[in-house]
Design a protein around this motif. Sequence first.
Motif, short mmCIF file in Angstrom:
data_model
loop_
_atom_site.label_atom_id
_atom_site.label_comp_id
_atom_site.label_asym_id
_atom_site.label_seq_id
_atom_site.Cartn_x
_atom_site.Cartn_y
_atom_site.Cartn_z
N TYR A 229 0.83 -1.21 0.00
CA TYR A 229 0.00 0.00 0.00
C TYR A 229 0.86 1.26 0.00
CZ TYR A 229 -2.64 3.87 2.00
OH TYR A 229 -3.18 5.11 2.24
N LEU A 230 1.86 1.29 0.85
CA LEU A 230 2.68 2.49 1.02
C LEU A 230 3.42 2.86 -0.26
CD1 LEU A 230 4.16 1.73 4.55
CD2 LEU A 230 2.50 3.51 3.99
N THR A 231 3.87 1.86 -1.01
CA THR A 231 4.67 2.13 -2.21
C THR A 231 3.84 2.24 -3.48
OG1 THR A 231 5.08 -0.25 -2.50
CG2 THR A 231 6.74 1.02 -1.28
N ILE A 232 2.58 1.80 -3.44
CA ILE A 232 1.76 1.77 -4.66
C ILE A 232 0.52 2.66 -4.52
CG2 ILE A 232 0.46 0.32 -6.26
CD1 ILE A 232 2.30 -2.03 -5.41
N GLU A 241 7.84 6.50 10.18
CA GLU A 241 7.99 5.32 11.03
C GLU A 241 8.06 4.00 10.25
OE1 GLU A 241 3.52 6.48 11.38
OE2 GLU A 241 5.46 7.45 11.03
N PHE A 242 7.72 4.04 8.95
CA PHE A 242 7.77 2.81 8.15
C PHE A 242 8.91 2.79 7.13
CE2 PHE A 242 3.03 3.19 8.95
CZ PHE A 242 3.04 2.29 10.00
N ARG A 243 9.63 3.89 7.02
CA ARG A 243 10.64 3.98 5.95
C ARG A 243 11.80 3.01 6.15
NH1 ARG A 243 10.85 10.58 4.87
NH2 ARG A 243 8.58 10.81 4.62
N ARG A 244 12.28 2.89 7.38
CA ARG A 244 13.39 1.97 7.62
C ARG A 244 12.97 0.53 7.35
NH1 ARG A 244 18.06 2.58 7.36
NH2 ARG A 244 18.87 1.78 9.33
N ALA A 245 11.76 0.19 7.73
CA ALA A 245 11.28 -1.18 7.53
C ALA A 245 11.10 -1.52 6.06
CB ALA A 245 9.95 -1.36 8.27
N MET A 246 10.97 -0.51 5.20
CA MET A 246 10.84 -0.77 3.76
C MET A 246 12.09 -1.41 3.19
SD MET A 246 8.87 2.56 2.19
CE MET A 246 9.64 2.26 0.58
N TYR A 251 8.67 -1.38 -4.94
CA TYR A 251 7.32 -1.49 -5.51
C TYR A 251 6.71 -2.78 -4.99
CZ TYR A 251 3.42 -1.37 -8.82
OH TYR A 251 2.15 -1.32 -9.37
N GLY A 252 5.84 -2.63 -4.01
CA GLY A 252 5.19 -3.81 -3.44
C GLY A 252 6.09 -4.53 -2.45
N CYS A 253 5.58 -5.65 -1.96
CA CYS A 253 6.29 -6.47 -0.97
C CYS A 253 5.80 -7.91 -1.09
CB CYS A 253 6.03 -5.93 0.44
SG CYS A 253 6.85 -6.86 1.75
N ASP A 254 6.75 -8.85 -1.09
CA ASP A 254 6.40 -10.27 -1.26
C ASP A 254 6.70 -11.11 -0.03
OD1 ASP A 254 5.48 -10.13 -3.94
OD2 ASP A 254 7.53 -10.16 -4.69
N ASP A 255 7.11 -10.50 1.06
CA ASP A 255 7.59 -11.28 2.20
C ASP A 255 6.59 -12.34 2.66
OD1 ASP A 255 9.29 -9.03 1.96
OD2 ASP A 255 9.92 -9.25 4.04
N ARG A 306 3.63 1.55 -14.13
CA ARG A 306 3.55 2.87 -14.75
C ARG A 306 2.48 3.75 -14.11
NH1 ARG A 306 2.53 3.92 -21.22
NH2 ARG A 306 3.60 5.93 -21.36
N ARG A 307 1.44 3.14 -13.57
CA ARG A 307 0.33 3.95 -13.07
C ARG A 307 0.67 4.72 -11.80
NH1 ARG A 307 -3.23 2.05 -9.06
NH2 ARG A 307 -2.69 0.02 -8.18
N ILE A 308 1.74 4.35 -11.07
CA ILE A 308 2.07 5.14 -9.88
C ILE A 308 2.77 6.44 -10.26
CG2 ILE A 308 2.28 3.03 -8.51
CD1 ILE A 308 5.33 3.62 -8.33
N GLY A 309 3.29 6.52 -11.49
CA GLY A 309 3.94 7.74 -11.94
C GLY A 309 5.38 7.87 -11.48
N TYR A 310 6.09 8.74 -12.13
CA TYR A 310 7.53 8.91 -11.90
C TYR A 310 7.84 9.44 -10.51
CZ TYR A 310 12.37 10.23 -13.15
OH TYR A 310 13.74 10.35 -13.23
N SER A 311 7.02 10.34 -10.01
CA SER A 311 7.30 10.94 -8.71
C SER A 311 7.24 9.90 -7.60
CB SER A 311 6.31 12.08 -8.43
OG SER A 311 6.60 12.69 -7.21
N ARG A 312 6.21 9.08 -7.57
CA ARG A 312 6.12 8.05 -6.53
C ARG A 312 7.23 7.01 -6.68
NH1 ARG A 312 -0.09 6.06 -5.91
NH2 ARG A 312 -0.71 7.57 -7.48
N TRP A 313 7.56 6.70 -7.92
CA TRP A 313 8.66 5.77 -8.21
C TRP A 313 9.95 6.29 -7.58
CZ3 TRP A 313 9.80 1.07 -9.99
CH2 TRP A 313 11.00 0.81 -10.69
#
Length: 370
Positions: A229-232, A241-246, A251-255, A306-313
């Motif tokens: 959710y946070l990245t997409i 508070e979630f940046r270090r855990a990323m 793009y996404g998470c598969d853990d 592509r739908r998240i756009g360059y800025s979010r990427w």
Amino acid sequence: MPSEPISHLPDGSNLRDWLGDQARHFGFDDLRITDTQLGPASERLQEWLAAGRHGNMEYMLRHADLRSDPQLLVPGTVRVICVTMNYLPEIDFEREWQRMADPSQAVVSMYARGRDYHKVLRNRLQDFAKAIEERIGTFGYRVFTDSAPLMEVELARKAGLGWRGKHTLLLNRESGSTFFLGEILVDVPLPIDQEEESHCGTCQSCIEVCPTQAITAPYQLDARRCISYLTIENSEAIPVEFRRAMGNRVYGCDDCQLICPWNKFAKRTGLPDFAERHGLGRASLLQLWSWTEAEFEKRHEGSAIRRIGYSRWRRNLAVALGNALASEGLPDAEKVLIRQALENALANSDALVAEHIEWALGLTAWSAPF
């Protein structure tokens, strides 16, 4: 409309068997059928929304009534044909863990490394529906794949395509959780399939492995904490508070899928659409950071990314690069390159990306997450 389920074709052959054969012909791996009654699932959705666990996905709140009843979404619907399509290319799960442990590497969710699944499934579902129409005559239908207010996972579970894992994804014996879902809402009373029992037992691996503790309890997900959710879906700044855990997930998470025992049995797809493109399963953070906006648009053409756009990427990459700077396992020479790349980009970045770059550049005193 007939009141009894239609189970045979005009030529007397079994309709259910024919539907299964046709589903495989169009590239789907399994097919099941259910009615439109969602029961307690509708109440659970309302409770989840009321708790704000959908984050800023306001579209879920706006269309909650439609999600609760497929007949409101498509009037006249009496059955839902649910299908799965495996997406997992030739991927070594152990190698995926190794890449996540290497702070220089960019980790893109496995499902997003090929073509946009929305387009692949929608086209095939439409062709499938037309084939049904040619065989049984004109009928009312609409096709969907993660493209409308529809409780897809619950419908698929109810249809017998699998059971809900504790991470809330659908699981089945043959494909684990590495498949996409598609639906055809129809006004034909087809025979209904039986639900499948849960086979998670006492396992809680998905809950324990989640980097941000987004799975707050079995079958309970707080999207606001989820890296996918946070990245997409999240269009705003990623909460500090979630940046270090990323880590290096951009793009996404598969853990929760990589750790799931059922995915040991996941079948690999034979469809070229989902094969890795542009080295997304091997790229470093600096390689992806070097892409211009034009390169981002070109290389992600036909991709869900592509739908998240360059800025979010760039936002996501800046967080991962910051985590790499703060790691102990990266050579100093590579950290110098990362710092230079971030500093060089700062002046020409929009406010969203700039804020994450500044955060990343200020991380060097932090302890390593890897």
